[in-house]
Motif scaffolding. Sequence first.
Motif, PDB file in Angstrom:
ATOM      1  N   LEU C   9       0.799  -1.232   0.000  1.00 57.41           N
ATOM      2  CA  LEU C   9       0.000   0.000   0.000  1.00 57.41           C
ATOM      3  C   LEU C   9       0.827   1.273   0.000  1.00 57.41           C
ATOM      4  O   LEU C   9       0.374   2.288   0.477  1.00 57.41           O
ATOM      5  CB  LEU C   9      -0.865   0.036   1.263  1.00 57.41           C
ATOM      6  N   GLY C  10       2.055   1.237  -0.484  1.00 60.34           N
ATOM      7  CA  GLY C  10       2.806   2.478  -0.488  1.00 60.34           C
ATOM      8  C   GLY C  10       4.237   2.253  -0.036  1.00 60.34           C
ATOM      9  O   GLY C  10       4.786   1.173  -0.212  1.00 60.34           O
ATOM     10  N   TYR C  11       4.816   3.279   0.539  1.00 59.13           N
ATOM     11  CA  TYR C  11       6.226   3.189   0.886  1.00 59.13           C
ATOM     12  C   TYR C  11       6.456   3.352   2.381  1.00 59.13           C
ATOM     13  O   TYR C  11       5.794   4.127   3.037  1.00 59.13           O
ATOM     14  CB  TYR C  11       7.019   4.269   0.145  1.00 59.13           C
ATOM     15  N   VAL C  12       7.417   2.614   2.912  1.00 57.87           N
ATOM     16  CA  VAL C  12       7.807   2.739   4.308  1.00 57.87           C
ATOM     17  C   VAL C  12       9.321   2.880   4.326  1.00 57.87           C
ATOM     18  O   VAL C  12      10.010   2.197   3.566  1.00 57.87           O
ATOM     19  CB  VAL C  12       7.405   1.473   5.104  1.00 57.87           C
ATOM     20  N   PRO C  13       9.857   3.789   5.170  1.00 55.67           N
ATOM     21  CA  PRO C  13      11.312   3.912   5.228  1.00 55.67           C
ATOM     22  C   PRO C  13      11.937   2.566   5.596  1.00 55.67           C
ATOM     23  O   PRO C  13      11.392   1.827   6.411  1.00 55.67           O
ATOM     24  CB  PRO C  13      11.543   4.931   6.343  1.00 55.67           C
ATOM     25  N   GLU C  14      13.084   2.276   4.971  1.00 54.16           N
ATOM     26  CA  GLU C  14      13.735   1.008   5.242  1.00 54.16           C
ATOM     27  C   GLU C  14      14.121   0.906   6.712  1.00 54.16           C
ATOM     28  O   GLU C  14      14.250  -0.180   7.253  1.00 54.16           O
ATOM     29  CB  GLU C  14      14.987   0.890   4.360  1.00 54.16           C
ATOM     30  N   ALA C  15      14.299   2.061   7.329  1.00 52.27           N
ATOM     31  CA  ALA C  15      14.730   2.057   8.717  1.00 52.27           C
ATOM     32  C   ALA C  15      13.557   1.890   9.685  1.00 52.27           C
ATOM     33  O   ALA C  15      13.731   1.967  10.884  1.00 52.27           O
ATOM     34  CB  ALA C  15      15.466   3.366   9.018  1.00 52.27           C
ATOM     35  N   LEU C  51      -6.520   3.677  18.365  1.00 50.15           N
ATOM     36  CA  LEU C  51      -5.455   4.567  18.811  1.00 50.15           C
ATOM     37  C   LEU C  51      -4.121   3.816  18.854  1.00 50.15           C
ATOM     38  O   LEU C  51      -3.090   4.327  18.408  1.00 50.15           O
ATOM     39  CB  LEU C  51      -5.816   5.113  20.205  1.00 50.15           C
ATOM     40  N   VAL C  52      -4.170   2.592  19.390  1.00 50.30           N
ATOM     41  CA  VAL C  52      -2.952   1.777  19.461  1.00 50.30           C
ATOM     42  C   VAL C  52      -2.385   1.555  18.050  1.00 50.30           C
ATOM     43  O   VAL C  52      -1.191   1.718  17.820  1.00 50.30           O
ATOM     44  CB  VAL C  52      -3.254   0.404  20.121  1.00 50.30           C
ATOM     45  N   VAL C  53      -3.269   1.215  17.106  1.00 46.06           N
ATOM     46  CA  VAL C  53      -2.804   0.988  15.738  1.00 46.06           C
ATOM     47  C   VAL C  53      -2.201   2.260  15.156  1.00 46.06           C
ATOM     48  O   VAL C  53      -1.156   2.231  14.507  1.00 46.06           O
ATOM     49  CB  VAL C  53      -3.954   0.469  14.846  1.00 46.06           C
ATOM     50  N   MET C  57       1.525   2.887  13.775  1.00 49.91           N
ATOM     51  CA  MET C  57       1.820   3.428  12.444  1.00 49.91           C
ATOM     52  C   MET C  57       2.807   4.564  12.539  1.00 49.91           C
ATOM     53  O   MET C  57       3.776   4.650  11.792  1.00 49.91           O
ATOM     54  CB  MET C  57       0.550   3.935  11.785  1.00 49.91           C
ATOM     55  N   LYS C  58       2.551   5.465  13.501  1.00 48.41           N
ATOM     56  CA  LYS C  58       3.416   6.623  13.692  1.00 48.41           C
ATOM     57  C   LYS C  58       4.818   6.124  14.050  1.00 48.41           C
ATOM     58  O   LYS C  58       5.813   6.565  13.484  1.00 48.41           O
ATOM     59  CB  LYS C  58       2.831   7.478  14.822  1.00 48.41           C
ATOM     60  N   TYR C  59       4.857   5.165  14.979  1.00 43.40           N
ATOM     61  CA  TYR C  59       6.119   4.600  15.441  1.00 43.40           C
ATOM     62  C   TYR C  59       6.856   3.915  14.286  1.00 43.40           C
ATOM     63  O   TYR C  59       8.068   4.011  14.143  1.00 43.40           O
ATOM     64  CB  TYR C  59       5.821   3.598  16.561  1.00 43.40           C
ATOM     65  N   GLY C  60       6.091   3.253  13.445  1.00 41.83           N
ATOM     66  CA  GLY C  60       6.688   2.546  12.309  1.00 41.83           C
ATOM     67  C   GLY C  60       6.934   3.463  11.129  1.00 41.83           C
ATOM     68  O   GLY C  60       7.326   3.014  10.062  1.00 41.83           O
ATOM     69  N   PHE C 126      -8.417  -0.723  10.325  1.00 45.56           N
ATOM     70  CA  PHE C 126      -7.129  -0.096  10.662  1.00 45.56           C
ATOM     71  C   PHE C 126      -6.021  -1.144  10.742  1.00 45.56           C
ATOM     72  O   PHE C 126      -4.912  -0.922  10.262  1.00 45.56           O
ATOM     73  CB  PHE C 126      -7.235   0.663  11.994  1.00 45.56           C
ATOM     74  N   VAL C 127      -6.329  -2.277  11.356  1.00 47.96           N
ATOM     75  CA  VAL C 127      -5.320  -3.335  11.481  1.00 47.96           C
ATOM     76  C   VAL C 127      -4.908  -3.804  10.090  1.00 47.96           C
ATOM     77  O   VAL C 127      -3.729  -4.009   9.796  1.00 47.96           O
ATOM     78  CB  VAL C 127      -5.868  -4.525  12.306  1.00 47.96           C
ATOM     79  N   MET C 128      -5.894  -3.917   9.213  1.00 45.57           N
ATOM     80  CA  MET C 128      -5.615  -4.339   7.839  1.00 45.57           C
ATOM     81  C   MET C 128      -4.724  -3.320   7.129  1.00 45.57           C
ATOM     82  O   MET C 128      -3.758  -3.686   6.459  1.00 45.57           O
ATOM     83  CB  MET C 128      -6.927  -4.468   7.090  1.00 45.57           C
ATOM     84  N   VAL C 129      -5.044  -2.036   7.283  1.00 47.34           N
ATOM     85  CA  VAL C 129      -4.240  -0.996   6.635  1.00 47.34           C
ATOM     86  C   VAL C 129      -2.813  -1.030   7.177  1.00 47.34           C
ATOM     87  O   VAL C 129      -1.848  -0.922   6.417  1.00 47.34           O
ATOM     88  CB  VAL C 129      -4.872   0.399   6.834  1.00 47.34           C
ATOM     89  N   LEU C 130      -2.686  -1.225   8.485  1.00 49.85           N
ATOM     90  CA  LEU C 130      -1.348  -1.306   9.077  1.00 49.85           C
ATOM     91  C   LEU C 130      -0.563  -2.450   8.434  1.00 49.85           C
ATOM     92  O   LEU C 130       0.580  -2.298   8.039  1.00 49.85           O
ATOM     93  CB  LEU C 130      -1.443  -1.527  10.593  1.00 49.85           C
ATOM     94  N   PHE C 131      -1.222  -3.594   8.291  1.00 46.04           N
ATOM     95  CA  PHE C 131      -0.548  -4.752   7.707  1.00 46.04           C
ATOM     96  C   PHE C 131      -0.163  -4.483   6.262  1.00 46.04           C
ATOM     97  O   PHE C 131       0.973  -4.682   5.853  1.00 46.04           O
ATOM     98  CB  PHE C 131      -1.456  -5.984   7.785  1.00 46.04           C
TER      99      PHE C 131
END
Lengths: 282, 287, 292, 201
Positions: C9-15, C51-53, C57-60, C126-131
């Motif tokens: 679903l998009g891009y996530v920093p490698e870090a 909120l946890v999810v 997301m923010k943390y990840g 939300f859990v699905m989007v996170l995954f």
Amino acid sequence: MMKPEPYVVAENVTFRYPDGTVALRDINLRFAEGDFVALIGQNGSGKTTLSKCLNGLFKPTEGRILVDGLDTRHTSITKMAVRVGYVFQNPDHQLFNSTVWDEIAYGPRNIQLPKAEVEERVREAAEVVGLDESTFEQHPFFLPKGLRQRVAIASILALRPHMIIVDEPTTGQDVKQSLEIMDFLTRLHEERGHIIVIITHDMPIVARYARRTVLMAHSQILADGPTRSVFAQTDVLAEAFVEPPQITQLAQRCADLGFAAGTLSVQEMLEQFRSLAARRRA
Amino acid sequence: MSAVIRFESYTWRYSRTKQPALDAIDLEIEEGAIVGVIGPNGSGKTTLAYSINGLIPRQEMGVRKGKVYVMGREVMAYTPAELCQRVGLVFSDPEAQFTAMTVEDEVVFGMENLGLPIEEIERRLAWVVPLTEIGPLMDKPPYEVSGGQKQRVALASVLAMRPPILVLDEPTTMLDPLGRRRVFQVLERLKREYQSTIIVIEHSLEHLIPLADHMVLLYYGKVLLADETEPFFERLAFLMEHDVFPPGVVEFFYHLKQAGEYPADAPLPLTVEDGTARLRELLGGKG
Amino acid sequence: MQKMHKTILGYVPEASPLYEVHPFVRLYFLMVVSIFPMIIGAPEWNLALILVVLVLMKYGRVSLSTLKLYVPISISMGMLILLSYTLLGGIHPEFHVVFRILGFPIYYERIEAAVEVYTRILPMIFVMVLFLSTSRERDVLVAMRWARIPFTVTYMTAMALRAVGMVIEDFSIVRQAEKARGFDPHGKSLGYKLRQFVMYIIPLMALSLRRSEEFTKAIVARGYSFTGLKNVKRPDYVLSKYPFRTRDAVLILIITGFLIGILYLRYGLGMLTLEGSVTQRWLRQWLLGGAA
Amino acid sequence: MTAEEIWTIEEGEVRTPGIGHIVITALLIGIGAVVGAFGSFTLPLGFGVNFFWPAIAVQNVGGIWYGAWGIIAASLFPIISNGISGTPVYVSLAYIPANAFQSFMPAWGFRYFKADPRLKSARDWWVFLGTITVGNIFGAIWGPLVVLKGFGLLTAESVPLFVWGWFAGNEIAGIVFGVILLKALSGVVITTKTFVKRWWA
């Protein structure tokens, strides 16, 4: 001779994909009556994007393209289709009707021509590409690749576009088949006055058929002129990672002996050799 | 030298056609040779390739007669797994053979199928990745890299299985000139450094000729001519009658020879370099 | 520029710290945490889960803009549930009427139920989007392989995911090819548009059928068969690149612990239900003014 | 080839499940997922139910041409297409019986009645229409009633709307797209090695 009026004028065309990649940078290009052009360059140099801009599938991000006096940005796709035809590389992407007849008639029906006219155009287009009547009721999916390509070309011809762009007409064809396709494009050009543009990697084909060559690299036009003079610019070709045909390379390596850098055929090479040899003997 | 592949009056007819694709052919291919196979479309070149690695008859419907021996044993006597360790096949459309999500997965797929230990897989990766120059691509989806890169990935994924025989079915049709040259560079290295037996089916003679030791002309199911490359092209008139269009240099010197302007006993130059040298000799003599 | 991983679903920093977590843990998180809202009835706890999810997301360092894609769906889903529970919910004299729309009674009990259902569905999305936004296709496969799912199944999944990308690409080319022949949907009748739309499916299917033959040959040529080689265990090179660390085991334990905890709270102690939740009290106060 | 011959295995003819079937299944999942997601974004009713769902055709023809493999694909691809369009994973999983049955019905019908997938006779048409209708009725009941009601997403009173939405969305799209695909491609498919005459090969 009067200089022919350009049919297509591209002015300072830049094209950016939605993700920001620049595929064309400041392109200026004209196509006029009598042009038979080869568009060459590496994969990813922008050839296909440029062609899709010319027939209005893509609209330039900056600059403008005028076809037959119409600005592609403000012209409907239907109006564009009857002016600039684009034959896709893989015929399987563009065959979606269940008979060859319907496939060729799709375009003319789309522009809502009367039935008689549709029929006339289908027959004509089929005849030009050499499809005989026995194929009309067949399913395009069942035909061999060479014939599928012909159906694809006929389906574009039926719209009678003045300019026809063919993307890699010779890929996957053997040499004889390639020559057949090219001969047939030449006939369209000479007998019916279509402007023809081919996109190809096949340099011997370029040398043999295209009077004019446009060389692209890095989203820009590096060279544009008579094929002979484009192939003579060895440094520019090298920059675009393009090698001229073998016979041209031979002539260029022996340029110091008096061979012309723009030699295009074995016949020309032989003639030069004979006159050089005669001069040496004298 | 011994024949590593031998066709013995081998015939294959697809059940959908009336004419056999290969018609009672006899052909031997020597170990360590690079063999170019040419001929018009529909001559049975791909059928020949598939018959060596067993895709014919296993994956096609048709009638098979005669025998094909690979390394001394009939093709049908091998299990598919045994055969694919002996014959590697690279297809003309690289995209059609990619089934994995990353280049790395694609390259290791065959090795995993062979059941190689992880350390061996790593060793082979360390060999094949620099050879085919695909290092920077390993993490990308194989179908998102450029055409030339795709073909090298396809080559790497077959080479990684270390087959002693490599068959390439029009490996460069989809490529631009640079991509084409780089694929042939890899083959060049394989020939020089690993003495593999390589069979290349190709329309682009320019690159094939300098590489090939032998040439085979297939023409509508028949082997019309099979010889070492130089004598093969000496019969240019015969070749041209059968729709073979030689590269410009060969054709040029052939015409000179016909007109008596090039010594009748001298071999035809097969590359631009050769041609340049010959041409200089011809014209330089009195210059 | 930061090096990015392309995910479904998009891009996530490698870090991204989430990327450090073993793919199986991420799949386990999806499958298990998606169950939580089905157990929990109290809307405030389900909102807390969202909120946890979001914090994860923010943390990840997942770009929260991917969530934008799902705003319309979330809203339409909410509307749909609300409609289903109110206007389409029938006449129930036993319920409390909050107000009437054109004479049609809107019941308190229905609104309450709609809120409960909606707050259950949202965290699942939300859990699905996170995954989806932290996993690549390859991760799904690694997770499946790690779970010892038969290779044939994971391989088929891989090809299916690969086919999705291919079909999307074909789809856009086919549309262009139609346009190049003058097909212009503007100002045409719906029937006409539909007929043309239908045309897409033939080349898509035909291309896939053609390719299936080539794919098959390519796979067979590289030694894959249903049964594999005789007496040969298929090694898993790809999996060896994804070591399963102690930390991953701990995360699995934590997620499982939460599941057990929630099950116990709900069915053992009867907590986390809508009945008696803070939300229910607010709703009653607000809509019924404390009546009932 | 007559309809009877299409489904009969000749003496000596070997038909076994092979890699080709796995590949076909994967590709059907791919097409179904894309066509399905496309449908879900254009005319959604909600929770993966659509007023017009072209992917049903992939389920129908997949079952007819490829038997059990088509049914497997039909069961799985909605998980991907629904997932992309925001349906929770467990709702998608619970739809599996509906999706499997929608593919099973035509698969069974064409084999049982020996109907021609090229839709040559009126009888072939009736088998097609009949089996997809029965399949869709089951799906339309299972989906909204068992799944959506089960997850509490709908009230009993609003279930009929979803039942009708599911049924109509599948039935119309199934006829339109299914007929086109069968007519256009069956002729080629039935001659291939991967065409499934029984259930697995």
